[in-house]
Enzyme design. Structure first.
Site, PDB file in Angstrom:
ATOM      1  N   SER A   9      74.379  44.880  31.950  1.00  0.00           N
ATOM      2  CA  SER A   9      75.442  45.311  32.865  1.00  0.00           C
ATOM      3  C   SER A   9      74.930  46.288  33.921  1.00  0.00           C
ATOM      4  O   SER A   9      75.707  46.864  34.674  1.00  0.00           O
ATOM      5  CB  SER A   9      76.631  45.892  32.093  1.00  0.00           C
ATOM      6  OG  SER A   9      76.217  46.936  31.243  1.00  0.00           O
ATOM      7  N   ARG A  11      72.778  47.186  37.496  1.00  0.00           N
ATOM      8  CA  ARG A  11      72.854  46.519  38.814  1.00  0.00           C
ATOM      9  C   ARG A  11      72.021  45.237  38.820  1.00  0.00           C
ATOM     10  O   ARG A  11      72.494  44.177  39.231  1.00  0.00           O
ATOM     11  CB  ARG A  11      72.371  47.470  39.917  1.00  0.00           C
ATOM     12  CG  ARG A  11      73.427  48.437  40.363  1.00  0.00           C
ATOM     13  CD  ARG A  11      72.855  49.522  41.221  1.00  0.00           C
ATOM     14  NE  ARG A  11      71.939  50.361  40.452  1.00  0.00           N
ATOM     15  CZ  ARG A  11      71.439  51.504  40.869  1.00  0.00           C
ATOM     16  NH1 ARG A  11      71.699  51.927  42.082  1.00  0.00           N
ATOM     17  NH2 ARG A  11      70.648  52.225  40.105  1.00  0.00           N
ATOM     18  N   ARG A  35      72.493  49.297  26.278  1.00  0.00           N
ATOM     19  CA  ARG A  35      72.393  50.461  25.392  1.00  0.00           C
ATOM     20  C   ARG A  35      73.686  50.571  24.594  1.00  0.00           C
ATOM     21  O   ARG A  35      74.747  50.112  25.060  1.00  0.00           O
ATOM     22  CB  ARG A  35      72.097  51.721  26.201  1.00  0.00           C
ATOM     23  CG  ARG A  35      73.220  52.162  27.054  1.00  0.00           C
ATOM     24  CD  ARG A  35      72.836  53.193  28.081  1.00  0.00           C
ATOM     25  NE  ARG A  35      73.640  52.964  29.263  1.00  0.00           N
ATOM     26  CZ  ARG A  35      74.936  53.276  29.378  1.00  0.00           C
ATOM     27  NH1 ARG A  35      75.568  53.881  28.400  1.00  0.00           N
ATOM     28  NH2 ARG A  35      75.594  52.989  30.475  1.00  0.00           N
ATOM     29  N   GLY A  97      60.580  43.901  35.429  1.00  0.00           N
ATOM     30  CA  GLY A  97      60.889  44.436  36.755  1.00  0.00           C
ATOM     31  C   GLY A  97      61.008  45.941  36.740  1.00  0.00           C
ATOM     32  O   GLY A  97      60.984  46.587  37.791  1.00  0.00           O
ATOM     33  N   THR A  99      60.399  49.748  36.777  1.00  0.00           N
ATOM     34  CA  THR A  99      59.343  50.535  37.418  1.00  0.00           C
ATOM     35  C   THR A  99      59.385  51.968  36.881  1.00  0.00           C
ATOM     36  O   THR A  99      60.305  52.333  36.148  1.00  0.00           O
ATOM     37  CB  THR A  99      59.521  50.563  38.948  1.00  0.00           C
ATOM     38  OG1 THR A  99      60.811  51.127  39.244  1.00  0.00           O
ATOM     39  CG2 THR A  99      59.439  49.178  39.544  1.00  0.00           C
ATOM     40  N   ALA A 121      55.906  42.869  38.268  1.00  0.00           N
ATOM     41  CA  ALA A 121      55.901  43.041  39.726  1.00  0.00           C
ATOM     42  C   ALA A 121      56.850  44.168  40.102  1.00  0.00           C
ATOM     43  O   ALA A 121      57.941  44.278  39.544  1.00  0.00           O
ATOM     44  CB  ALA A 121      56.328  41.742  40.428  1.00  0.00           C
ATOM     45  N   HIS A 154      65.020  52.232  54.474  1.00  0.00           N
ATOM     46  CA  HIS A 154      65.862  52.029  53.289  1.00  0.00           C
ATOM     47  C   HIS A 154      67.140  52.841  53.404  1.00  0.00           C
ATOM     48  O   HIS A 154      67.253  53.750  54.231  1.00  0.00           O
ATOM     49  CB  HIS A 154      65.115  52.434  52.012  1.00  0.00           C
ATOM     50  CG  HIS A 154      64.163  51.384  51.524  1.00  0.00           C
ATOM     51  ND1 HIS A 154      62.860  51.321  51.953  1.00  0.00           N
ATOM     52  CD2 HIS A 154      64.322  50.354  50.657  1.00  0.00           C
ATOM     53  CE1 HIS A 154      62.261  50.287  51.374  1.00  0.00           C
ATOM     54  NE2 HIS A 154      63.121  49.688  50.577  1.00  0.00           N
ATOM     55  N   HIS A 155      68.076  52.555  52.495  1.00  0.00           N
ATOM     56  CA  HIS A 155      69.364  53.267  52.404  1.00  0.00           C
ATOM     57  C   HIS A 155      69.153  54.767  52.178  1.00  0.00           C
ATOM     58  O   HIS A 155      68.087  55.212  51.740  1.00  0.00           O
ATOM     59  CB  HIS A 155      70.183  52.668  51.259  1.00  0.00           C
ATOM     60  CG  HIS A 155      69.441  52.626  49.965  1.00  0.00           C
ATOM     61  ND1 HIS A 155      69.366  53.688  49.108  1.00  0.00           N
ATOM     62  CD2 HIS A 155      68.690  51.638  49.409  1.00  0.00           C
ATOM     63  CE1 HIS A 155      68.631  53.367  48.070  1.00  0.00           C
ATOM     64  NE2 HIS A 155      68.197  52.125  48.225  1.00  0.00           N
ATOM     65  N   LYS A 158      67.758  56.517  48.701  1.00  0.00           N
ATOM     66  CA  LYS A 158      66.395  56.338  48.158  1.00  0.00           C
ATOM     67  C   LYS A 158      65.686  57.692  48.105  1.00  0.00           C
ATOM     68  O   LYS A 158      65.707  58.450  49.079  1.00  0.00           O
ATOM     69  CB  LYS A 158      65.604  55.347  49.012  1.00  0.00           C
ATOM     70  CG  LYS A 158      64.265  54.992  48.394  1.00  0.00           C
ATOM     71  CD  LYS A 158      63.672  53.757  49.006  1.00  0.00           C
ATOM     72  CE  LYS A 158      62.288  53.445  48.446  1.00  0.00           C
ATOM     73  NZ  LYS A 158      62.304  53.167  47.013  1.00  0.00           N
ATOM     74  N   THR A 165      56.936  49.100  48.064  1.00  0.00           N
ATOM     75  CA  THR A 165      56.560  47.880  48.786  1.00  0.00           C
ATOM     76  C   THR A 165      55.723  48.221  50.022  1.00  0.00           C
ATOM     77  O   THR A 165      54.758  47.514  50.345  1.00  0.00           O
ATOM     78  CB  THR A 165      57.829  47.100  49.172  1.00  0.00           C
ATOM     79  OG1 THR A 165      58.519  46.781  47.969  1.00  0.00           O
ATOM     80  CG2 THR A 165      57.500  45.832  49.936  1.00  0.00           C
TER      81      THR A 165
HETATM   82  P1  NAD Z   1      70.559  50.351  36.480  1.00  0.00           P
HETATM   83  O1  NAD Z   1      70.563  51.766  35.992  1.00  0.00           O
HETATM   84  O2  NAD Z   1      71.744  49.854  37.258  1.00  0.00           O
HETATM   85  O3  NAD Z   1      70.402  49.341  35.222  1.00  0.00           O
HETATM   86  C1  NAD Z   1      69.594  49.615  34.086  1.00  0.00           C
HETATM   87  C2  NAD Z   1      70.407  49.148  32.881  1.00  0.00           C
HETATM   88  O4  NAD Z   1      69.587  49.212  31.718  1.00  0.00           O
HETATM   89  C3  NAD Z   1      71.628  50.058  32.621  1.00  0.00           C
HETATM   90  O5  NAD Z   1      72.806  49.279  32.550  1.00  0.00           O
HETATM   91  C4  NAD Z   1      71.296  50.690  31.277  1.00  0.00           C
HETATM   92  O6  NAD Z   1      72.444  50.965  30.488  1.00  0.00           O
HETATM   93  C5  NAD Z   1      70.429  49.609  30.652  1.00  0.00           C
HETATM   94  N1  NAD Z   1      69.674  50.087  29.504  1.00  0.00           N
HETATM   95  C6  NAD Z   1      69.099  51.314  29.322  1.00  0.00           C
HETATM   96  N2  NAD Z   1      68.563  51.388  28.094  1.00  0.00           N
HETATM   97  C7  NAD Z   1      68.765  50.187  27.500  1.00  0.00           C
HETATM   98  C8  NAD Z   1      68.420  49.652  26.230  1.00  0.00           C
HETATM   99  N3  NAD Z   1      67.746  50.361  25.325  1.00  0.00           N
HETATM  100  N4  NAD Z   1      68.786  48.367  25.945  1.00  0.00           N
HETATM  101  C9  NAD Z   1      69.461  47.627  26.845  1.00  0.00           C
HETATM  102  N5  NAD Z   1      69.824  48.102  28.072  1.00  0.00           N
HETATM  103  C10 NAD Z   1      69.469  49.353  28.392  1.00  0.00           C
HETATM  104  O7  NAD Z   1      69.226  50.175  37.296  1.00  0.00           O
HETATM  105  P2  NAD Z   1      68.783  48.937  38.237  1.00  0.00           P
HETATM  106  O8  NAD Z   1      69.036  49.275  39.662  1.00  0.00           O
HETATM  107  O9  NAD Z   1      69.313  47.669  37.686  1.00  0.00           O
HETATM  108  O10 NAD Z   1      67.195  49.003  38.041  1.00  0.00           O
HETATM  109  C11 NAD Z   1      66.597  48.870  36.768  1.00  0.00           C
HETATM  110  C12 NAD Z   1      65.080  48.924  36.906  1.00  0.00           C
HETATM  111  O11 NAD Z   1      64.627  47.821  37.693  1.00  0.00           O
HETATM  112  C13 NAD Z   1      64.557  50.183  37.613  1.00  0.00           C
HETATM  113  O12 NAD Z   1      63.343  50.573  36.998  1.00  0.00           O
HETATM  114  C14 NAD Z   1      64.307  49.704  39.038  1.00  0.00           C
HETATM  115  O13 NAD Z   1      63.329  50.453  39.718  1.00  0.00           O
HETATM  116  C15 NAD Z   1      63.829  48.305  38.777  1.00  0.00           C
HETATM  117  N6  NAD Z   1      63.963  47.371  39.906  1.00  0.00           N
HETATM  118  C16 NAD Z   1      62.902  46.557  40.142  1.00  0.00           C
HETATM  119  C17 NAD Z   1      62.969  45.584  41.129  1.00  0.00           C
HETATM  120  C18 NAD Z   1      61.803  44.630  41.293  1.00  0.00           C
HETATM  121  O14 NAD Z   1      61.854  43.721  42.142  1.00  0.00           O
HETATM  122  N7  NAD Z   1      60.758  44.777  40.471  1.00  0.00           N
HETATM  123  C19 NAD Z   1      64.124  45.443  41.911  1.00  0.00           C
HETATM  124  C20 NAD Z   1      65.200  46.305  41.652  1.00  0.00           C
HETATM  125  C21 NAD Z   1      65.108  47.260  40.638  1.00  0.00           C
END
Ligand code: NAD
Length: 266
Positions: A9, A11, A35, A97, A99, A121, A154-155, A158, A165
């Site tokens: 759930s 983003r 979580r 994904g 980071t 990545a 960026h927005h 950030k 990137t």
């Molecule tokens: P977010 O905070 O909206 O989502 C992370 C989700 O993980 C949350 O809903 C959280 O409750 C959940 N979570 C935390 N611990 C957990 C667990 N133990 N088990 C299951 N779920 C758990 O963040 P986001 O914007 O979705 O980004 C998440 C990660 O992805 C960040 O590290 C971000 O930098 C990275 N990201 C990478 C890329 C890419 O292209 N590589 C693109 C966007 C975001």
């Protein structure tokens, strides 16, 4: 291809579920975790998004998920390490994904996944990864007569700069010129900077509004200018790239891959 999505759930988790549904038959969602304290626990992953029910209830325990081929993780470094242990124990593949790993966490992740097919990545956009490849090619052809500059926007929320990137573009550019980015990068200019040093790679940064991510590499000579541009308009692009990586991974042996491998650019 049977897929588990962690952080369902979040983003990106929500986008990933949509991307799996859009993959229409090539991919099937068999598990979704969050979580323990997340309000989405117990809800159907499709219903959560206003889609038809997928028959997959969000759980806080990977052991409740159906047997899967690949786990896609966009969560946090701590959660990702736990998910990686599950992947290794169940002979699955993993698309990462997440980071922000520190050096110790990165080493731990590498050790846990040493026998698992894994794609990692920092940016899953197909367009960005193609742009990185084009930048490296351009840098190999365009010598130091062409001043190289990287721009990103960026927005306003950030918190880091330049973006990961933009740094990856800088590294690709430096690799094309057979130099190290750290040796030639100029991250800021202010006051009496002196003339531009030949061979340097300059960075400029804009922050504002809701810009998803603009990146540009420029090669500027006295007589012409070449620009390689990428504009992201929707975070869905990362989810689609991650699902593409998951589908590609099924046929791969154990090892660590990146999006350049997935796209056949190496
Ligand atoms: P977010 O905070 O909206 O989502 C992370 C989700 O993980 C949350 O809903 C959280 O409750 C959940 N979570 C935390 N611990 C957990 C667990 N133990 N088990 C299951 N779920 C758990 O963040 P986001 O914007 O979705 O980004 C998440 C990660 O992805 C960040 O590290 C971000 O930098 C990275 N990201 C990478 C890329 C890419 O292209 N590589 C693109 C966007 C975001």
């Amino acid at each position: 291809m049977r897929i588990i999505i962690t952080g369902a759930s979040g983003r990106m988790g929500q986008m990933l579920i949509r991307a799996v549904v859009q993959a229409q038959g090539a991919a099937e969602l068999v598990g979704a975790t969050e979580r323990a304290s997340a309000p989405s626990i117990g809800k159907d992953a499709g219903v959560m998004l206003g889609l038809d029910a997928l028959g997959v209830n969000i759980t806080d325990n990977l052991a409740n998920c159906g047997a899967a081929d690949v786990l896609i993780d966009f969560t946090s470094p701590e959660a990702c390490l736990n998910h990686a242990r599950f992947v290794a124990d169940h002979n699955m593949a993993m698309v990462i994904g997440t980071t922000g790993f520190d050096v110790d966490q990165q080493a731990e992740l590498d050790a846990i996944l040493k026998d698992s097919p894994t794609v990692v990545a920092a940016n899953y956009s197909v367009g960005v990864n193609l742009a990185l490849n084009l930048i490296q090619q351009a840098a190999a052809v365009l010598n130091a007569d062409y001043d190289a500059e990287i721009y990103e926007a960026h927005h306003k929320h950030k918190v880091d700069a330049p973006s990961g990137t933009a740094l990856a573009m800088g590294k690709a550019l430096a690799a094309g010129r057979d130099v190290k980015l750290d040796d030639v990068a100029v991250y800021s200019r202010e006051g009496i900077t002196g003339a531009r040093e030949s061979g340097s790679i300059g960075f400029s940064v804009v922050r504002g509004g809701n810009i998803v991510g603009d990146h540009k590499a420029m090669f500027i000579a006295d007589e012409e200018r070449i620009e390689i541009n990428h504009f992201a308009s929707d975070r869905m692009v990362f989810a689609k790239g991650a699902v593409r990586a998951a589908l590609w991974l099924k046929a791969q042996r154990a090892g660590r891959y990146d999006m350049q491998d997935v796209l056949g650019l190496k």
